[in-house]
Structure formats: structure tokens, C-alpha cells
Motif scaffolding. Structure first.
Motif, PDB file in Angstrom:
ATOM      1  N   HIS A  34     -30.412  59.561  37.798  1.00 25.57           N
ATOM      2  CA  HIS A  34     -28.961  59.647  37.622  1.00 25.57           C
ATOM      3  C   HIS A  34     -28.611  58.973  36.291  1.00 25.57           C
ATOM      4  CE1 HIS A  34     -28.746  59.602  42.310  1.00 25.57           C
ATOM      5  NE2 HIS A  34     -29.289  60.715  41.829  1.00 25.57           N
ATOM      6  N   VAL A  35     -28.470  59.760  35.265  1.00 25.92           N
ATOM      7  CA  VAL A  35     -28.290  59.232  33.912  1.00 25.92           C
ATOM      8  C   VAL A  35     -26.927  58.564  33.761  1.00 25.92           C
ATOM      9  CG1 VAL A  35     -28.073  59.915  31.484  1.00 25.92           C
ATOM     10  CG2 VAL A  35     -29.898  60.875  32.900  1.00 25.92           C
ATOM     11  N   ASP A  36     -26.923  57.364  33.188  1.00 23.95           N
ATOM     12  CA  ASP A  36     -25.678  56.618  32.977  1.00 23.95           C
ATOM     13  C   ASP A  36     -25.001  56.979  31.664  1.00 23.95           C
ATOM     14  OD1 ASP A  36     -25.662  54.877  35.332  1.00 23.95           O
ATOM     15  OD2 ASP A  36     -27.484  54.027  34.471  1.00 23.95           O
ATOM     16  N   GLY A  37     -25.767  57.484  30.711  1.00 23.73           N
ATOM     17  CA  GLY A  37     -25.188  57.836  29.427  1.00 23.73           C
ATOM     18  C   GLY A  37     -26.261  58.193  28.419  1.00 23.73           C
ATOM     19  N   ILE A  38     -25.813  58.596  27.261  1.00 26.96           N
ATOM     20  CA  ILE A  38     -26.720  58.993  26.179  1.00 26.96           C
ATOM     21  C   ILE A  38     -26.787  57.882  25.141  1.00 26.96           C
ATOM     22  CG2 ILE A  38     -27.102  60.681  24.334  1.00 26.96           C
ATOM     23  CD1 ILE A  38     -25.594  62.707  26.049  1.00 26.96           C
TER      24      ILE A  38
ATOM     25  N   VAL B 219     -44.830  50.717  18.572  1.00 30.17           N
ATOM     26  CA  VAL B 219     -43.699  51.238  17.817  1.00 30.17           C
ATOM     27  C   VAL B 219     -42.429  50.753  18.510  1.00 30.17           C
ATOM     28  CG1 VAL B 219     -42.455  53.287  17.040  1.00 30.17           C
ATOM     29  CG2 VAL B 219     -44.959  53.267  17.046  1.00 30.17           C
ATOM     30  N   VAL B 220     -41.568  50.110  17.753  1.00 29.27           N
ATOM     31  CA  VAL B 220     -40.319  49.575  18.285  1.00 29.27           C
ATOM     32  C   VAL B 220     -39.181  50.553  18.005  1.00 29.27           C
ATOM     33  CG1 VAL B 220     -38.657  47.671  18.185  1.00 29.27           C
ATOM     34  CG2 VAL B 220     -41.119  47.199  18.003  1.00 29.27           C
ATOM     35  N   PHE B 221     -38.467  50.936  19.061  1.00 33.13           N
ATOM     36  CA  PHE B 221     -37.311  51.825  18.943  1.00 33.13           C
ATOM     37  C   PHE B 221     -36.035  51.005  19.096  1.00 33.13           C
ATOM     38  CE2 PHE B 221     -40.602  54.811  19.766  1.00 33.13           C
ATOM     39  CZ  PHE B 221     -40.158  56.069  19.366  1.00 33.13           C
ATOM     40  N   GLN B 222     -35.106  51.212  18.193  1.00 33.54           N
ATOM     41  CA  GLN B 222     -33.790  50.584  18.279  1.00 33.54           C
ATOM     42  C   GLN B 222     -32.799  51.657  18.706  1.00 33.54           C
ATOM     43  OE1 GLN B 222     -32.089  49.114  14.558  1.00 33.54           O
ATOM     44  NE2 GLN B 222     -31.475  47.225  15.597  1.00 33.54           N
ATOM     45  N   ILE B 223     -32.089  51.403  19.803  1.00 38.42           N
ATOM     46  CA  ILE B 223     -31.234  52.420  20.416  1.00 38.42           C
ATOM     47  C   ILE B 223     -29.821  51.883  20.623  1.00 38.42           C
ATOM     48  CG2 ILE B 223     -30.901  53.889  22.455  1.00 38.42           C
ATOM     49  CD1 ILE B 223     -33.967  53.737  22.857  1.00 38.42           C
ATOM     50  N   ARG B 224     -28.831  52.704  20.282  1.00 35.57           N
ATOM     51  CA  ARG B 224     -27.433  52.334  20.500  1.00 35.57           C
ATOM     52  C   ARG B 224     -26.856  53.207  21.629  1.00 35.57           C
ATOM     53  NH1 ARG B 224     -23.806  49.902  17.243  1.00 35.57           N
ATOM     54  NH2 ARG B 224     -25.075  50.264  15.382  1.00 35.57           N
ATOM     55  N   PRO B 225     -26.450  52.600  22.748  1.00 29.70           N
ATOM     56  CA  PRO B 225     -25.832  53.387  23.820  1.00 29.70           C
ATOM     57  C   PRO B 225     -24.518  53.999  23.351  1.00 29.70           C
ATOM     58  CG  PRO B 225     -26.495  51.210  24.610  1.00 29.70           C
ATOM     59  CD  PRO B 225     -26.599  51.184  23.119  1.00 29.70           C
ATOM     60  N   GLY B 226     -24.235  55.211  23.804  1.00 32.89           N
ATOM     61  CA  GLY B 226     -22.972  55.845  23.457  1.00 32.89           C
ATOM     62  C   GLY B 226     -21.788  55.140  24.084  1.00 32.89           C
ATOM     63  N   LYS B 227     -22.023  54.505  25.238  1.00 28.36           N
ATOM     64  CA  LYS B 227     -20.974  53.752  25.922  1.00 28.36           C
ATOM     65  C   LYS B 227     -21.337  52.274  25.882  1.00 28.36           C
ATOM     66  CE  LYS B 227     -21.367  56.090  29.785  1.00 28.36           C
ATOM     67  NZ  LYS B 227     -21.121  56.620  31.153  1.00 28.36           N
TER      68      LYS B 227
ATOM     69  N   SER C  49     -31.460  42.776  23.335  1.00 28.89           N
ATOM     70  CA  SER C  49     -30.195  43.486  23.505  1.00 28.89           C
ATOM     71  C   SER C  49     -29.105  42.662  22.842  1.00 28.89           C
ATOM     72  CB  SER C  49     -29.886  43.681  24.995  1.00 28.89           C
ATOM     73  OG  SER C  49     -28.659  44.368  25.156  1.00 28.89           O
ATOM     74  N   GLU C  50     -28.674  43.123  21.682  1.00 27.99           N
ATOM     75  CA  GLU C  50     -27.638  42.405  20.946  1.00 27.99           C
ATOM     76  C   GLU C  50     -27.052  43.318  19.869  1.00 27.99           C
ATOM     77  OE1 GLU C  50     -29.466  39.010  19.193  1.00 27.99           O
ATOM     78  OE2 GLU C  50     -30.822  40.154  17.924  1.00 27.99           O
ATOM     79  N   GLY C  51     -25.866  42.956  19.405  1.00 30.21           N
ATOM     80  CA  GLY C  51     -25.237  43.719  18.335  1.00 30.21           C
ATOM     81  C   GLY C  51     -24.921  45.150  18.697  1.00 30.21           C
ATOM     82  N   GLY C  52     -24.683  45.414  19.988  1.00 35.51           N
ATOM     83  CA  GLY C  52     -24.362  46.775  20.411  1.00 35.51           C
ATOM     84  C   GLY C  52     -25.553  47.692  20.524  1.00 35.51           C
ATOM     85  N   MET C  53     -26.777  47.131  20.410  1.00 38.06           N
ATOM     86  CA  MET C  53     -27.997  47.926  20.489  1.00 38.06           C
ATOM     87  C   MET C  53     -29.047  47.203  21.314  1.00 38.06           C
ATOM     88  SD  MET C  53     -28.287  49.338  16.557  1.00 38.06           S
ATOM     89  CE  MET C  53     -27.876  47.753  15.817  1.00 38.06           C
ATOM     90  N   PHE C  54     -30.104  47.920  21.665  1.00 35.46           N
ATOM     91  CA  PHE C  54     -31.244  47.277  22.322  1.00 35.46           C
ATOM     92  C   PHE C  54     -32.529  47.868  21.758  1.00 35.46           C
ATOM     93  CE2 PHE C  54     -30.597  51.057  24.871  1.00 35.46           C
ATOM     94  CZ  PHE C  54     -31.863  51.442  25.272  1.00 35.46           C
TER      95      PHE C  54
ATOM     96  N   ASN D 141     -31.678  60.034  27.004  1.00 40.71           N
ATOM     97  CA  ASN D 141     -30.943  59.752  28.226  1.00 40.71           C
ATOM     98  C   ASN D 141     -31.248  58.332  28.694  1.00 40.71           C
ATOM     99  OD1 ASN D 141     -29.751  62.344  28.567  1.00 40.71           O
ATOM    100  ND2 ASN D 141     -31.688  63.135  29.345  1.00 40.71           N
ATOM    101  N   LEU D 142     -30.221  57.615  29.105  1.00 42.30           N
ATOM    102  CA  LEU D 142     -30.381  56.234  29.545  1.00 42.30           C
ATOM    103  C   LEU D 142     -29.985  56.087  31.013  1.00 42.30           C
ATOM    104  CD1 LEU D 142     -28.729  54.385  26.515  1.00 42.30           C
ATOM    105  CD2 LEU D 142     -31.152  54.942  26.839  1.00 42.30           C
ATOM    106  N   GLU D 143     -30.848  55.458  31.779  1.00 39.11           N
ATOM    107  CA  GLU D 143     -30.506  55.067  33.149  1.00 39.11           C
ATOM    108  C   GLU D 143     -30.797  53.584  33.310  1.00 39.11           C
ATOM    109  OE1 GLU D 143     -31.896  55.546  37.786  1.00 39.11           O
ATOM    110  OE2 GLU D 143     -32.292  57.241  36.441  1.00 39.11           O
ATOM    111  N   CYS D 144     -29.755  52.808  33.540  1.00 40.14           N
ATOM    112  CA  CYS D 144     -29.901  51.361  33.691  1.00 40.14           C
ATOM    113  C   CYS D 144     -30.453  51.025  35.079  1.00 40.14           C
ATOM    114  CB  CYS D 144     -28.562  50.669  33.480  1.00 40.14           C
ATOM    115  SG  CYS D 144     -27.825  50.997  31.860  1.00 40.14           S
ATOM    116  N   ASP D 145     -30.953  49.814  35.207  1.00 41.86           N
ATOM    117  CA  ASP D 145     -31.548  49.356  36.461  1.00 41.86           C
ATOM    118  C   ASP D 145     -30.517  49.445  37.591  1.00 41.86           C
ATOM    119  OD1 ASP D 145     -32.916  48.134  38.504  1.00 41.86           O
ATOM    120  OD2 ASP D 145     -33.481  46.363  37.350  1.00 41.86           O
ATOM    121  N   VAL D 146     -30.838  50.179  38.637  1.00 41.27           N
ATOM    122  CA  VAL D 146     -29.900  50.404  39.737  1.00 41.27           C
ATOM    123  C   VAL D 146     -29.530  49.103  40.439  1.00 41.27           C
ATOM    124  CG1 VAL D 146     -31.713  50.885  41.444  1.00 41.27           C
ATOM    125  CG2 VAL D 146     -29.430  51.846  41.751  1.00 41.27           C
TER     126      VAL D 146
END
Length: 224
Positions: free
Chosen positions: A101-105, A118-126, A151-156, A180-185
Motif C-alpha cells: 500500500h504505497v504512501d507516496g512517490i 551505492v547511496v541513494f538520496q530521495i525526496r518524498p513528494g509529501k 533523514s534530514e533536510g526534507g530527504m532521506f 514508490n514509498l511505503e513507510c513502516d506500517v
């Protein structure tokens, strides 16, 4: 329910669109083993229902709600997708609880090499998702069970070992691509209970009732 351990990378055979509704045909070998009509399959972290299949492919419907809230809308014939069958009751729980159940992009801001990772820096849309994305906590990114590094500065950030990179679509992702992002339920349930408590009003409506699970209750019982 899924574990976030991707079983294989599938390839989009064809996509039929009608407005915000889609019919996806996906080439696969592993997830079609023992498949039955109505089985749940995670496609890039989205729980979808198999509506037809053969030995080398299966089809799924995407409804408008899913279209609007996931990156499945960006798929094209030839696109690669992460695939995982629903967890068997007697299976090994190797990842974390993933519902599909995706929470957002999220958008990949950049990548960097950290020795073998490899480190990925991702900014949630919400930005509202950030409260659920905590260092050393779990998150599903395109259906992959991963651990949050920072997780800081609006990114993780997430750190990907060579095996995960080679066996998932992250190997083909670049800055600007979406995931697609799904946070810990577990965190989402705790947040919901703290917000709404167990008052006497309508379900899902704040009542002002101080009973039930809330911050004062947790503080009084040594949880915070």
C-alpha cells in the motif's frame, strides 16, 4: 502481505490505458510458478491482483486511485519492475512487514558511491511522510525492504549493497527518476492511535476525549 525481498525483475510486455485505468502485461518467470487467478503480486511495491497468466507472463489491472498515487503511470513497454509474490505462511520473514500500500512517490535527488555500496538520496513528494522515515528504521522503496541511513533536510538516504543493486530496478534508476514509498506500517498505526485515541465519537474523528492511547497515557505508563 510481502517482505520486501524482490524475487525477480519483470519486464513490461504491453500497457493498455483508458483514462487513468491501466491493464499491464508483465513478462516474468519466477512469480508465475504456482500462480492462481486472484493471487497478489507486488509490482514496484504496489499490491496488484493477477487477472490472467501463462508460463511466462501475467496481467494486472491498475485502477485510477493506484494510477494517481504511484509511479506505475510512468511505465512503458520494456520498463523493468520489481516483482514479489505474497508471503507464504510457512515462509522465512527476511525483510519487514510490507503491505503493498504505497504512501507516496519519492524522487531520487542523487546517488554516490560509498566503497562497495551505492547511496541513494530521495525526496518524498509529501513532506508529511518524513515523520515515519527514521534513521535505522524500515522503508520499502519500489517494494524493496531497506534501512534508512539518514533523514534530514526534507530527504532521506538508503545504502544499497551490490547484490540488491544487481537484483532490483534500482540498478537502472538515476537522479530525477521516481520511486514508490511505503513507510513502516507499525509507525503509521502508532501515529493514528496517538492522533485519534479511543474517544466515543465517530470513527476517524477527533473527539477531545482524553481516554485511550494518547501522549498523556503513554507518559503515565513510562513509554515516553
Amino acid at each position: 502481505m510481502f517482505t520486501g525481498l524482490v524475487e525477480e525483475i519483470g519486464t513490461m510486455k504491453s500497457i493498455s490505458r483508458k483514462g487513468e485505468a491501466m491493464l499491464l502485461s508483465i513478462s516474468a518467470k519466477v512469480v508465475t510458478e504456482g500462480i492462481k487467478l486472484g493471487d497478489s503480486i507486488s509490482v514496484n511495491g504496489v499490491c496488484l491482483t493477477a487477472t490472467s497468466f501463462d508460463a511466462s507472463s501475467f496481467t494486472v489491472d491498475v485502477m485510477p486511485q493506484t494510477y494517481r498515487n504511484t509511479n506505475l503511470k510512468d511505465l512503458k513497454p520494456g520498463s523493468r519492475v520489481n516483482l514479489e509474490r505474497a508471503m507464504a505462511a510457512n515462509g522465512r520473514f527476511g525483510g519487514h512487514i510490507v503491505q503493498g500500500h504505497v504512501d507516496g512517490i519519492g524522487t531520487i535527488v542523487g546517488t554516490s558511491q560509498d566503497q562497495n555500496a551505492v547511496v541513494f538520496q530521495i525526496r518524498p513528494g509529501k513532506s508529511s511522510l518524513l515523520k515515519f522515515i527514521i534513521p535505522k528504521g524500515s522503508i520499502a522503496v519500489d517494494g524493496i525492504s531497506l534501512t534508512v541511513v539518514e533523514s534530514e533536510g526534507g530527504m532521506f538516504t538508503i545504502s544499497i549493497i551490490p547484490h540488491t543493486l544487481a537484483e532490483t530496478v534500482l540498478a537502472f534508476k538515476r537522479a530525477g527518476d521516481t520511486v514508490n514509498l511505503e513507510c513502516d506500517v507499525l509507525g503509521k498505526y502508532v501515529d493514528h492511535l496517538l492522533k485519534y485515541g479511543r474517544g466515543s465519537g465517530d470513527p476517524g474523528e477527533e473527539t477531545g476525549d482524553e481516554s485511550g492511547i494518547n501522549l498523556p497515557f503513554l507518559a503515565a505508563n513510562g513509554f515516553v
